[in-house]
Scaffold this motif. Structure first.
Motif, short mmCIF file in Angstrom:
data_model
loop_
_atom_site.label_atom_id
_atom_site.label_comp_id
_atom_site.label_asym_id
_atom_site.label_seq_id
_atom_site.Cartn_x
_atom_site.Cartn_y
_atom_site.Cartn_z
N LYS A 67 0.83 -1.21 0.00
CA LYS A 67 0.00 0.00 0.00
C LYS A 67 0.86 1.26 0.00
CE LYS A 67 -4.02 -2.09 2.23
NZ LYS A 67 -4.88 -2.13 3.42
N ASP A 68 2.03 1.20 0.68
CA ASP A 68 2.91 2.36 0.69
C ASP A 68 3.50 2.62 -0.70
OD1 ASP A 68 2.42 2.73 3.37
OD2 ASP A 68 4.22 1.65 4.02
N GLU A 69 3.81 1.56 -1.44
CA GLU A 69 4.42 1.71 -2.76
C GLU A 69 3.39 1.80 -3.89
OE1 GLU A 69 7.20 -1.39 -3.44
OE2 GLU A 69 8.44 -0.90 -1.69
N GLU A 70 2.12 1.67 -3.54
CA GLU A 70 1.09 1.63 -4.58
C GLU A 70 1.07 2.91 -5.41
OE1 GLU A 70 -3.65 0.42 -4.94
OE2 GLU A 70 -2.73 0.81 -2.99
N GLY A 71 1.31 4.06 -4.78
CA GLY A 71 1.29 5.32 -5.52
C GLY A 71 2.49 5.51 -6.42
N ARG A 72 3.56 4.77 -6.19
CA ARG A 72 4.77 4.94 -6.99
C ARG A 72 4.88 3.91 -8.11
NH1 ARG A 72 6.73 5.37 -1.62
NH2 ARG A 72 7.60 3.24 -1.73
N ASN A 73 4.01 2.92 -8.13
CA ASN A 73 4.07 1.87 -9.14
C ASN A 73 3.00 2.07 -10.20
OD1 ASN A 73 6.13 0.57 -7.72
ND2 ASN A 73 4.66 -0.62 -6.50
N PRO A 74 3.27 1.61 -11.40
CA PRO A 74 2.23 1.65 -12.45
C PRO A 74 1.09 0.72 -12.09
CG PRO A 74 4.43 1.34 -13.38
CD PRO A 74 4.56 1.14 -11.89
N PRO A 75 -0.09 0.94 -12.67
CA PRO A 75 -1.25 0.09 -12.35
C PRO A 75 -1.02 -1.37 -12.62
CG PRO A 75 -1.94 2.09 -13.49
CD PRO A 75 -0.45 2.06 -13.56
N GLU A 76 -0.32 -1.70 -13.75
CA GLU A 76 -0.11 -3.11 -14.04
C GLU A 76 0.79 -3.78 -13.00
OE1 GLU A 76 2.68 -0.56 -16.54
OE2 GLU A 76 0.53 -0.62 -16.06
N VAL A 77 1.78 -3.01 -12.49
CA VAL A 77 2.66 -3.57 -11.44
C VAL A 77 1.86 -3.80 -10.15
CG1 VAL A 77 4.68 -3.11 -9.99
CG2 VAL A 77 4.73 -2.55 -12.43
N ASN A 78 1.03 -2.83 -9.80
CA ASN A 78 0.21 -2.99 -8.60
C ASN A 78 -0.71 -4.21 -8.73
OD1 ASN A 78 1.26 -0.74 -7.25
ND2 ASN A 78 -0.18 0.65 -8.26
N LYS A 79 -1.24 -4.42 -9.94
CA LYS A 79 -2.11 -5.58 -10.15
C LYS A 79 -1.33 -6.88 -9.97
CE LYS A 79 -5.42 -7.56 -13.42
NZ LYS A 79 -4.91 -8.92 -13.25
N GLN A 80 -0.12 -6.93 -10.52
CA GLN A 80 0.70 -8.13 -10.38
C GLN A 80 1.03 -8.39 -8.90
OE1 GLN A 80 4.12 -7.58 -12.88
NE2 GLN A 80 2.95 -7.73 -14.79
N LEU A 81 1.38 -7.32 -8.19
CA LEU A 81 1.73 -7.49 -6.77
C LEU A 81 0.52 -7.91 -5.95
CD1 LEU A 81 4.13 -4.43 -6.27
CD2 LEU A 81 4.76 -6.84 -6.52
N ASN A 82 -0.67 -7.34 -6.26
CA ASN A 82 -1.88 -7.75 -5.55
C ASN A 82 -2.23 -9.20 -5.85
OD1 ASN A 82 -2.93 -5.51 -3.93
ND2 ASN A 82 -3.09 -4.41 -5.86
N ASP A 83 -2.02 -9.60 -7.12
CA ASP A 83 -2.26 -11.01 -7.46
C ASP A 83 -1.31 -11.91 -6.69
OD1 ASP A 83 -4.28 -10.25 -9.16
OD2 ASP A 83 -3.02 -10.31 -10.98
N GLU A 84 -0.06 -11.47 -6.57
CA GLU A 84 0.92 -12.27 -5.80
C GLU A 84 0.51 -12.35 -4.33
OE1 GLU A 84 4.24 -14.52 -4.76
OE2 GLU A 84 3.22 -14.16 -6.68
N LYS A 85 0.02 -11.22 -3.81
CA LYS A 85 -0.44 -11.23 -2.41
C LYS A 85 -1.59 -12.21 -2.22
CE LYS A 85 -3.37 -8.32 -0.92
NZ LYS A 85 -4.13 -7.11 -0.53
N GLN A 86 -2.58 -12.17 -3.15
CA GLN A 86 -3.70 -13.09 -3.06
C GLN A 86 -3.24 -14.54 -3.20
OE1 GLN A 86 -6.72 -12.31 -2.19
NE2 GLN A 86 -6.28 -10.12 -2.13
N SER A 87 -2.26 -14.76 -4.05
CA SER A 87 -1.72 -16.11 -4.21
C SER A 87 -1.08 -16.60 -2.92
CB SER A 87 -0.70 -16.12 -5.36
OG SER A 87 -0.09 -17.38 -5.46
N MET A 88 -0.33 -15.72 -2.25
CA MET A 88 0.31 -16.10 -0.99
C MET A 88 -0.75 -16.36 0.09
SD MET A 88 3.78 -13.78 -0.77
CE MET A 88 2.91 -12.23 -0.80
N ILE A 89 -1.81 -15.54 0.10
CA ILE A 89 -2.87 -15.74 1.09
C ILE A 89 -3.55 -17.08 0.88
CG2 ILE A 89 -5.14 -14.90 1.83
CD1 ILE A 89 -4.12 -12.06 1.31
N LYS A 90 -3.86 -17.41 -0.38
CA LYS A 90 -4.49 -18.69 -0.67
C LYS A 90 -3.59 -19.86 -0.30
CE LYS A 90 -7.45 -16.96 -4.41
NZ LYS A 90 -7.76 -17.02 -5.86
N GLU A 91 -2.29 -19.70 -0.58
CA GLU A 91 -1.36 -20.77 -0.23
C GLU A 91 -1.30 -20.95 1.29
OE1 GLU A 91 3.27 -22.16 -1.16
OE2 GLU A 91 2.44 -20.31 -2.03
#
Length: 267
Positions: A67-91
């Motif tokens: 969330k702290d880096e969300e404003g500094r990253n492009p939208p596609e990067v934020n989407k990839q990182l959120n997907d990775e976060k969701q993947s880690m949560i599911k795992e």
């Protein structure tokens, strides 16, 4: 690949620690299948539970850094990182479910549910563990409504318990008041009995003294009667004994006898 994601140094370090813990969890559950002793299995599950708690903490940190880096990253990067976060949560949730299965196999009905925090992971008591951030708005509303209904029912049960407690307390207070009044009456009766006993003791003492006095008087009278009887016997046996004085009323005075004798000779 997750390692190819554009991350800052801090975010990449947290991500690496999470992946290391996931590898340790995978190896730990593989070893758990080979353990036959239930005590050793329980110990192994405790160690894996500690790993899962650490993963939960790291996922929270990952979410904060994201969330702290969300404003500094492009939208596609934020989407990839959120997907990775969701993947880690599911795992992580899959390991939580796996742990639950092993705990059930060991016969332990008390399954520990992890609170992964808002927006990170929210395990429930259902078999299908869901993440709050992955739930739809309608699911969140339904879950909230269910929780509120359960809370209302718990409040109603608590009210009933409080009402029963107040009723029992009131009944107990009335009973205690009645017992206190009864104890007061008993104390008063005991005081009356004690006073009566004291009066009776004084009366018995007075009667005892009176009886003793009467006995002394009777003894004195008995002695007098004995003396009178003794004098009468002596007078009858030895009437000429001058040492025994006449008892008044038992013999006429001597001068009267002399006067009678003189009158006889004169005639």
């Amino acid at each position: 690949m997750a390692s190819d994601l554009p991350m800052g140094p801090q975010l990449e370090q947290i991500h690496g620690e999470i992946r290391d813990n996931f590898r340790a969890l995978a190896n730990g559950f593989q070893k758990l299948d080979k353990i036959k002793d239930s005590n050793r299995q329980s110990k192994q599950l405790e160690e894996l539970t500690g790993r899962m708690r650490e993963c939960k903490r790291l996922v929270k940190e990952f979410d904060r850094e994201l969330k702290d880096e969300e404003g500094r990253n492009p939208p596609e990067v934020n989407k990839q990182l959120n997907d990775e976060k969701q993947s880690m949560i599911k795992e992580l949730n899959s390991y939580v479910a796996l742990r639950k299965t092993y705990m059930t196999t060991l016969g332990n009905k008390r399954v520990e549910l992890f609170d992964m925090g808002a927006g990170v992971s929210e395990p429930t008591a259902d078999d299908n563990v869901q993440v709050a951030s992955a739930m739809s708005n309608q699911e969140l509303i339904n879950a909230g409504t269910t929780t509120m209904n359960e809370t209302d029912q718990a409040i109603e049960r608590t009210k009933k318990v409080v009402e029963n407690t107040i009723e029992v307390g009131t009944t107990t207070a009335v009973t205690l008041k009645g017992q206190t009044e009864q104890m007061g009456r008993i104390v008063n009766e005991l005081d009356t009995i004690n006073f009566s006993i004291k009066k009776a003791s004084q009366l018995v003492k007075e009667i005892g003294r009176q009886v003793a006095t009467d006995k002394c008087i009777m003894l004195f009278l008995f002695l007098i009667v004995c003396g009178v009887v003794a004098i009468i016997i002596v007078k009858i046996v030895n009437p000429g004994n001058k040492n025994v004085r006449d008892i008044p009323g038992l013999a006429p005075p001597a001068p009267s006898r002399r006067l009678l004798w003189a009158a006889e000779h004169f005639d």
